[in-house]
Design an enzyme around this catalytic site. Structure first.
Site, short mmCIF file in Angstrom:
data_model
loop_
_atom_site.label_atom_id
_atom_site.label_comp_id
_atom_site.label_asym_id
_atom_site.label_seq_id
_atom_site.Cartn_x
_atom_site.Cartn_y
_atom_site.Cartn_z
N ARG A 69 0.84 -1.35 -0.08
CA ARG A 69 0.03 -0.04 0.20
C ARG A 69 0.86 1.28 0.08
NH1 ARG A 69 0.88 -2.41 4.39
NH2 ARG A 69 1.23 -1.15 6.44
N ASP A 128 -0.51 7.13 11.74
CA ASP A 128 -1.30 6.30 12.36
C ASP A 128 -1.68 5.96 13.64
OD1 ASP A 128 1.27 5.33 13.39
OD2 ASP A 128 1.63 3.57 12.09
N ASN A 129 -1.65 7.16 14.42
CA ASN A 129 -1.91 7.01 15.85
C ASN A 129 -2.49 8.31 16.35
OD1 ASN A 129 0.20 8.50 17.65
ND2 ASN A 129 1.27 7.55 15.99
N PHE A 130 -3.50 8.36 17.37
CA PHE A 130 -4.18 9.40 17.89
C PHE A 130 -3.25 10.52 18.53
CE2 PHE A 130 -7.19 5.81 17.98
CZ PHE A 130 -8.21 6.56 17.06
N THR A 132 -0.17 11.49 17.91
CA THR A 132 0.42 12.26 17.21
C THR A 132 -0.57 13.37 16.55
OG1 THR A 132 2.15 10.39 16.72
CG2 THR A 132 2.07 12.56 15.29
N CYS A 185 -3.55 -1.02 11.53
CA CYS A 185 -3.03 -1.73 10.07
C CYS A 185 -2.43 -2.93 10.46
CB CYS A 185 -2.45 -1.06 9.15
SG CYS A 185 -3.15 0.39 8.64
N CYS A 245 -8.44 25.14 21.13
CA CYS A 245 -8.57 26.19 20.41
C CYS A 245 -9.17 27.48 20.99
CB CYS A 245 -9.43 25.99 19.07
SG CYS A 245 -10.95 25.36 19.20
#
Length: 343
Positions: A69, A128-130, A132, A185, A245
Site C-alpha cells: 500500500r 497512524d496514531n491518535f 501524534t 493496520c 482552540c
C-alpha cells in the site's frame, strides 16, 4: 517561469487554480507527518502539483509488508531497509526535480514538534496514531497553521480540514484520547485502494488551502468494502470550552500533562516501559482477540503477553502499562506500541 508553468498546464486549465493558483503552489511550504500508506500518496500528489517545498517526516524503515500500500517504495528499498523518508525523497526528486524535498528521520514528539512543524503553510497528516494527531493539532492551533486530518484502517477512512479560528479543531471533534485498543493496520489490516482514496482527498484539501480556496466543510467518512459514505457538517462544531482552540491550553506540548505517555528504559533489561499518565483499565480479553491475528498471545487475569516475532515480547497490564522486551530504543518502542496497541 513559463517553462515551469508548462509542466502544470492541465492543472492550470482548471479555473479554480489557474495561473495565480499555480504560482501560489510553487511558492508554498507543506509538511507531511508520516511517510506510510497515506503519506506517500499525499507526497506524490503534492510533488506532482508543484508545491515548492515539501518536508517529509517519519521514524521508520521500509519493510516488505509496506509494499502492498505504500506507493513510493519498491522491493529494493525494503531489501536495503532504507529509512522511509530517504526512499521517498529519492522517488519524489525523480518525479519533480524543480521542487525542494527535505527528508527528516525523526519520531515526532513534544520535544521537536514545534521546531519541525512551525513555519509551514499547511500540515498534512499521514500518521497512524491518535497521540501524534493531538500533538499536530496543538502546534497547528498555537502557530495558526491549517492542517488536514486523515485516517484509514481496514476498509474505513475519514478526513477533514482544520483551519485555526474558523473550523472546529481536532480536540473539538475528538475531545478525549482513545485509551489504546484502537484498531491498527497491523491488527486488522488495511486495503490499499482505501489509503489511496483518503490520501488523495487529503492532498486535494491541502491544495485548496494553499491556493486560498474553501476547504471541505465536512468530516467525511468512507467504507469502500461496504460501499458507504457519510458526510458530517462540522461548520458549527466548535466546542465553546475546547481546551485547545478556545483556552489555548496545549496539553500535548506540556511534559507535565496527564495526556502524556512516559517511555523509560529499564536498566540492564533491554526493555522499554510505556506508562500512560492517564490511567484506564484495559479489557485484556478483547485485546487478546485482536492481537491473536498478529502473533502469539498468552494471558491471565492480570496481564497479557504478546510475541509478534522471535525478538520482541510485549507485556500489557490492566492499567495500560506496557513492557516491550527486546529493545532499549525508545523510538523503536514507540513504533511497536503504535502498531499493536494503537496510541
Amino acid at each position: 517561469m513559463e517553462e515551469k508553468l508548462e509542466r502544470y498546464s492541465r492543472q492550470i486549465l482548471f479555473d479554480p487554480i489557474g495561473i495565480e493558483g499555480q504560482r501560489k503552489l510553487m511558492n508554498s511550504r507543506a509538511v507531511i507527518v508520516g511517510m506510510g500508506a497515506l503519506g506517500t500518496v499525499i507526497a506524490n500528489h503534492l510533488a506532482r502539483s508543484g508545491v515548492g517545498f515539501i518536508q517529509i517526516i517519519d521514524r521508520d524503515l521500509v519493510e516488505i509488508s509496506n509494499l502492498q500500500r505504500q506507493s513510493l517504495f519498491d522491493e529494493e528499498d525494503a531489501l536495503h531497509q532504507l529509512p522511509k523518508v530517504i526512499a521517498a525523497k529519492k522517488k519524489l526528486e525523480k518525479i519533480n526535480s524543480s521542487i525542494s524535498i527535505e527528508a527528516v528521520i525523526a519520531d515526532l514528539n513534544l520535544d521537536n514538534a514545534e521546531d519541525l512543524l512551525s513555519g509551514f503553510d499547511v500540515i498534512v497528516d499521514g500518521t497512524d496514531n491518535f497521540l501524534t494527531r493531538y500533538l499536530i493539532n496543538d502546534v497547528a492551533i498555537k502557530y495558526n497553521i491549517p492542517w488536514v486530518y486523515g485516517g484509514a484502517v481496514s476498509s474505513r477512512g475519514m478526513f477533514t480540514s482544520i483551519i485555526p479560528n474558523q473550523t472546529p479543531c481536532y480536540r473539538c471533534l475528538f475531545p478525549e484520547v482513545p485509551q489504546g485498543l484502537g484498531e491498527t493496520c497491523d491488527t486488522v489490516g488495511v486495503l490499499s485502494p482505501l489509503t489511496d482514496i483518503i490520501a488523495s482527498f487529503e492532498a486535494m484539501e491541502a491544495i485548496k488551502i494553499l491556493v486560498g480556496a474553501e476547504p471541505n466543510p465536512n468530516l467525511e467518512q468512507i467504507d469502500i468494502w461496504h460501499n458507504s459514505n457519510f458526510q458530517m457538517d462540522i461548520t458549527n462544531g466548535r466546542n465553546a470550552s475546547c481546551p485547545t482552540c478556545v483556552h489555548h491550553e496545549f496539553e500535548f506540548l506540556d511534559r507535565t500533562s496527564q495526556q502524556q505517555v512516559v517511555f523509560s528504559t529499564l536498566c540492564g533489561r533491554d526493555t522499554i516501559q510505556i506508562n500512560p499518565r492517564l490511567k484506564a483499565e484495559i479489557d485484556l480479553k478483547n485485546l487478546a482477540n485482536r492481537l491473536s491475528h498478529s502473533g502469539k498471545v498468552k494471558m491471565n487475569p492480570f496481564l497479557l503477553r504478546f510475541r509478534p516475532n522471535q525478538e520482541l515480547t510485549m507485556v500489557v497490564f490492566k492499567d495500560g502499562r506496557v513492557l516491550i522486551h527486546g529493545t532499549n530504543d525508545t523510538v523503536e518502542a514507540r513504533s511497536i506500541y503504535a502498531k499493536y496497541i494503537g496510541s
